[in-house]
Write an enzyme that holds these catalytic residues in place. Structure first.
Site, short mmCIF file in Angstrom:
data_model
loop_
_atom_site.label_atom_id
_atom_site.label_comp_id
_atom_site.label_asym_id
_atom_site.label_seq_id
_atom_site.Cartn_x
_atom_site.Cartn_y
_atom_site.Cartn_z
N ARG A 95 6.86 -9.10 4.51
CA ARG A 95 6.42 -8.46 5.75
C ARG A 95 5.86 -9.42 6.80
O ARG A 95 5.40 -8.97 7.85
CB ARG A 95 5.41 -7.33 5.48
CG ARG A 95 5.96 -6.24 4.56
CD ARG A 95 5.19 -4.96 4.70
NE ARG A 95 3.82 -5.06 4.21
CZ ARG A 95 2.95 -4.06 4.22
NH1 ARG A 95 3.33 -2.88 4.69
NH2 ARG A 95 1.73 -4.22 3.77
N ASP A 96 5.91 -10.71 6.56
CA ASP A 96 5.48 -11.65 7.61
C ASP A 96 6.23 -12.98 7.48
O ASP A 96 5.64 -14.05 7.60
CB ASP A 96 3.96 -11.89 7.54
CG ASP A 96 3.42 -12.51 8.83
OD1 ASP A 96 4.09 -12.40 9.88
OD2 ASP A 96 2.33 -13.11 8.78
N LEU A 97 7.53 -12.90 7.23
CA LEU A 97 8.33 -14.11 7.15
C LEU A 97 8.52 -14.69 8.55
O LEU A 97 8.95 -13.99 9.46
CB LEU A 97 9.70 -13.81 6.52
CG LEU A 97 9.71 -13.49 5.02
CD1 LEU A 97 11.09 -13.03 4.59
CD2 LEU A 97 9.27 -14.71 4.21
#
Length: 245
Positions: free
Chosen positions: A19-21
């Site tokens: 969810r935060d690549l």
């Protein structure tokens, strides 16, 4: 490296969605045993386990790398006439969009929506317009860049002219080598004196560089950057894609 790391997240039980690549969360380390460079995925502060493939409804991450279905959770403009269904939340396919954004940035040296997008509203409205128009995000044929390190002046040597100057040719060859493209895939389009930033007599050069990649590379990126997750490349097709082999 990124694909291998995501394989581990995807094969975990339960499956993990990062969810935060983004670029900043990819680290290069040295393997102590073998002495080789390895890529590591970092910052799992927003990561979540998808129990029984259950979707999630929390809008987290970095907007420039955030999938349309995630942005649409709290942005009604992205739910009008775009075909996105957010009532069911989003799943791990959101990470695939982020991988596409990272890949696009590596190839173009700019964000998917351009470095001129300054606010979240700009991004959301631009994305909604693309989706309503049926426009597929894809690699451009070339990108315009500026080399801020400075080349020997004067600036006139780097302005477009009928005949290439020796300085302009040397600059073009160097930029092509650094970009990993053929020499005829870089075009110098101008130079300007930046005396405040550069030593006197040096020039900031603007140039156009071809995005010279294989058809397989373009195909993978096109699959990753499908706006609607229902049309986005599947995880199995991503892991087995020809470009990653």
């Amino acid at each position: 490296g990124v694909a291998r790391g995501i394989t581990c997240l995807h094969s975990a039980e339960p499956k993990i969605i990062h969810r935060d690549l983004k670029d900043e969360n990819l680290l290069i380390a040295t393997d102590a045993a073998e002495g080789r460079k390895v890529l590591k995925i970092a910052d799992f502060g927003f990561a979540k386990q998808l129990v029984d493939l259950q979707a999630t409804f929390t809008q987290v991450g970095s907007p420039a790398y955030m999938a349309p279905e995630v942005l649409a959770l709290h942005n009604p403009v992205l739910r009008e006439g775009t075909g996105l269904r957010v009532s069911e939340g989003y799943d791990a396919k959101a990470d695939l969009w982020s991988v596409g954004c990272i890949m696009y940035g590596m190839l173009c040296k700019e964000l998917v929506f351009g470095n001129d997008v300054r606010t979240l509203d700009d991004l959301v409205h631009g994305l909604a317009q693309e989706m309503r128009n049926g426009t597929q995000k894809a690699l451009p044929e070339y990108v315009e860049c500026e080399d801020g390190r400075g080349f020997d002046g004067p600036a006139e040597q780097y302005n477009q002219a009928a005949e290439e100057s020796a300085a302009s040719r040397e600059c073009r060859l160097r930029l092509a080598e650094e970009a990993g493209v053929a020499h005829d895939k870089v075009w110098i389009i101008g130079g300007s004196d930046h005396k405040v930033l550069r030593p006197q007599g040096q020039v900031v050069v603007k140039y156009r560089r071809a995005v010279d990649v294989s058809p397989e590379c373009r195909d993978l990126l096109g699959g990753l950057l499908r706006h609607n997750p229902e049309h986005r490349i599947s995880w199995s097709d991503f892991f087995s894609h020809a470009w990653l082999q």
